[in-house]
Design an enzyme around this catalytic site. Structure first.
Site, short mmCIF file in Angstrom:
data_model
loop_
_atom_site.label_atom_id
_atom_site.label_comp_id
_atom_site.label_asym_id
_atom_site.label_seq_id
_atom_site.Cartn_x
_atom_site.Cartn_y
_atom_site.Cartn_z
N SER A 139 0.84 -1.20 0.00
CA SER A 139 0.00 0.00 0.00
C SER A 139 0.87 1.24 0.00
O SER A 139 2.00 1.23 0.49
CB SER A 139 -0.89 0.01 1.25
N TYR A 152 -2.85 0.30 10.83
CA TYR A 152 -2.98 -0.30 9.50
C TYR A 152 -1.73 0.00 8.67
O TYR A 152 -1.18 -0.88 8.01
CB TYR A 152 -4.21 0.23 8.78
#
Length: 240
Positions: A139, A152
């Site tokens: 990500s 996260y």
């Protein structure tokens, strides 16, 4: 020239929706035989039926190492080995560190970190045997400091660090790729509010099919490998 995926075996975790579903379909279109792994048995069974006889559904909770071992065993029994592993299963919960519950923290860590480790550990001997490819869905959040949902983000920093170090350890035996998208128009985020699919209109951010194309591109490389591939929306750096 790209490698030929015809007849190869690919495991896709988190295959019930979004990036995982699109990736499974793209790999199938490229000729690979697909093993669909996710907790949603009904969804992956329906997708396996859509993809045809060269696809099987194996209900899997990547947080459970016994589930993961069964997943890899079923793949080898059915298709004779593992050529591509797509570590995609993941979730994002909460935002503020102060407000993140211990249960949500543990669920995120167990899915995004433990799950990738368990799946990689189980598949790695077979990837070595096939000189295959392990693809990790990372990500943008795993590359740059993030002011929201730092836990996260930390799991995606772990993903990137683990993949890079795995590549160093595996050497020429296994290709390792990290694909880093920014926002992708999927169900991601729906656990706690509006999903990315609901928040963004088509064309505003990356589509899951674009990530899937990147995975196929990485899986086709041989003897070279794609070490890392970033897929960011065009205005991602505006205002940073």
């Amino acid at each position: 020239m790209p490698g030929d995926l015809e007849g190869t075996a690919a495991i896709v975790t988190g295959a019930s929706s979004g990036i995982g579903r699109a990736t499974a379909s793209a790999l199938s279109d490229a000729g690979a035989r697909i093993v669909l792994a996710a907790r949603s048995e009904d969804r992956i069974t329906a997708l396996a039926d859509d993809l045809g006889t060269d696809a099987i559904a194996v209900p899997t909770d990547v947080r459970d190492e016994r589930d993961v071992e069964t997943l890899v065993e079923r793949t080898v029994e059915t298709f004779g080995g593992v050529d591509t592993l797509v570590n995609n299963a993941g979730l994002g919960l909460g935002s503020s560190v102060e407000d993140l519950s211990t249960a949500d923290y543990r669920q995120m860590m167990e899915t995004n970190v433990d799950g990738m480790f368990f799946t990689t550990r189980a598949a790695l001997p077979h990837l070595r045997e096939s000189a295959g490819t392990a693809v990790f869905i990372g990500s943008f959040a795993g590359q740059y400091p993030r002011s929201f949902n730092p836990v996260y983000a930390a799991t995606k920093w772990w993903t990137r660090g683990f993949a890079k170090s795995l590549s160093a350890q595996a050497g020429e035996e296994v290709a390792v790729t990290v694909v880093n998208p920014s926002e992708v128009r999927t169900e991601f985020g729906s656990e706690e509010g509006e999903s990315f699919a609901g928040r963004f209109e088509e064309g505003e951010v990356t589509e899951p099919e674009e990530v899937a194309e990147a995975v196929v591109f990485a899986a086709e490389r041989s003897p070279s490998m794609v070490s890392e591939l970033d897929l960011f929306r065009r205005d991602k750096f505006t205002g940073l």
